[in-house]
Scaffold this active site. Structure first.
Site, PDB file in Angstrom:
ATOM      1  N   ASN A   1      -3.385  -3.583 116.846  1.00 33.62           N
ATOM      2  CA  ASN A   1      -4.302  -4.633 117.362  1.00 33.62           C
ATOM      3  C   ASN A   1      -5.757  -3.923 117.530  1.00 33.62           C
ATOM      4  OD1 ASN A   1      -2.569  -6.773 117.428  1.00 33.62           O
ATOM      5  ND2 ASN A   1      -1.646  -6.283 119.390  1.00 33.62           N
TER       6      ASN A   1
ATOM      7  N   VAL B   1      -4.881  -2.728 125.847  1.00 34.59           N
ATOM      8  CA  VAL B   1      -5.139  -1.310 125.829  1.00 34.59           C
ATOM      9  C   VAL B   1      -6.323  -0.673 125.259  1.00 34.59           C
ATOM     10  CG1 VAL B   1      -4.211   1.029 126.437  1.00 34.59           C
ATOM     11  CG2 VAL B   1      -2.861  -1.187 127.083  1.00 34.59           C
TER      12      VAL B   1
ATOM     13  N   HIS C   1      -3.191   2.639 119.630  1.00 31.14           N
ATOM     14  CA  HIS C   1      -1.682   2.758 119.627  1.00 31.14           C
ATOM     15  C   HIS C   1      -1.177   1.657 118.635  1.00 31.14           C
ATOM     16  CE1 HIS C   1      -3.005  -0.685 121.921  1.00 31.14           C
ATOM     17  NE2 HIS C   1      -2.071  -1.204 122.101  1.00 31.14           N
TER      18      HIS C   1
HETATM   19  P1  5GP Z   1      -2.024  -4.269 122.975  1.00 29.93           P
HETATM   20  O1  5GP Z   1      -1.902  -5.568 123.190  1.00 29.93           O
HETATM   21  O2  5GP Z   1      -3.327  -3.535 123.202  1.00 29.93           O
HETATM   22  O3  5GP Z   1      -1.854  -4.026 121.344  1.00 29.93           O
HETATM   23  O4  5GP Z   1      -0.709  -3.758 123.575  1.00 29.93           O
HETATM   24  C1  5GP Z   1      -0.530  -2.996 124.549  1.00 29.93           C
HETATM   25  C2  5GP Z   1       0.812  -2.778 125.123  1.00 29.93           C
HETATM   26  O5  5GP Z   1       0.884  -1.763 125.828  1.00 29.93           O
HETATM   27  C3  5GP Z   1       1.504  -4.069 125.536  1.00 29.93           C
HETATM   28  O6  5GP Z   1       2.653  -4.214 124.642  1.00 29.93           O
HETATM   29  C4  5GP Z   1       1.923  -3.520 126.991  1.00 29.93           C
HETATM   30  O7  5GP Z   1       3.368  -4.216 127.319  1.00 29.93           O
HETATM   31  C5  5GP Z   1       1.810  -2.076 126.825  1.00 29.93           C
HETATM   32  N1  5GP Z   1       1.830  -1.438 128.168  1.00 29.93           N
HETATM   33  C6  5GP Z   1       0.813  -1.766 128.873  1.00 29.93           C
HETATM   34  N2  5GP Z   1       0.669  -0.875 129.923  1.00 29.93           N
HETATM   35  C7  5GP Z   1       2.138  -0.099 129.857  1.00 29.93           C
HETATM   36  C8  5GP Z   1       2.527   1.124 130.384  1.00 29.93           C
HETATM   37  O8  5GP Z   1       2.002   1.172 131.565  1.00 29.93           O
HETATM   38  N3  5GP Z   1       3.612   1.527 130.239  1.00 29.93           N
HETATM   39  C9  5GP Z   1       4.147   1.059 128.932  1.00 29.93           C
HETATM   40  N4  5GP Z   1       5.369   1.837 128.456  1.00 29.93           N
HETATM   41  N5  5GP Z   1       3.717   0.067 128.183  1.00 29.93           N
HETATM   42  C10 5GP Z   1       2.591  -0.629 128.718  1.00 29.93           C
END
Ligand code: 5GP
Ligand code: ZN
Length: 116
Positions: free
Chosen positions: A86, A95, A99
């Site tokens: 994303n 985040v 990733h």
């Molecule tokens: P994005 O929406 O930015 O592509 O995805 C961020 C992902 O990071 C989400 O699926 C969320 O559940 C995951 N996430 C956020 N904080 C943490 C954390 O502290 N530990 C882990 N293992 N995953 C996290």
């Protein structure tokens, strides 16, 4: 820097790791969106896909190779999986440390946009 994924890299925030080498870490997503949901990140802080420089391209290739290996290790290489990045507000990126979501372990829903 106040970045949760940098803290996961440093180990100051715990995570359930499935892979680690000198440049990459992979760990289970805390809020899984599929039966298997792993996040693959570079140890280097790169905020978004828009910030990937030419010098980072080998690292991006290595992330794909890591996804291939993790899918094998999780036993989903043949059943299939999805690798998602994303980037920015419309994608819902929350985040800002690049990733890749590796999703699988069950039949996944259609790619989600606003159109059919
Ligand atoms: P994005 O929406 O930015 O592509 O995805 C961020 C992902 O990071 C989400 O699926 C969320 O559940 C995951 N996430 C956020 N904080 C943490 C954390 O502290 N530990 C882990 N293992 N995953 C996290
Ligand atoms: Zn970071």
């Amino acid at each position: 820097m106040d970045c949760i994924f940098c803290k996961i890299v440093e180990g100051t925030i715990p995570s359930k790791k499935v892979f680690e080498n000198d440049s990459i870490v992979a760990f289970y997503d805390i809020q899984p969106s599929a039966a298997q949901h792993v996040l693959i990140i570079p140890k280097k802080h790169i905020a978004t896909m828009n910030d990937v420089a030419t010098e980072d391209l080998p690292l991006i290739g290595e992330i794909h190779q890591t996804a291939q290996q993790i899918a094998k290790d999780l036993g989903i290489a043949e059943s299939g999986y999805r690798l998602i990045n994303n980037c920015g507000p419309d994608s819902g990126q929350v985040v800002f440390h690049i990733h890749y979501h590796l999703l699988g372990g069950e039949k996944l829903g259609a790619l989600v946009g606003t159109r059919d």
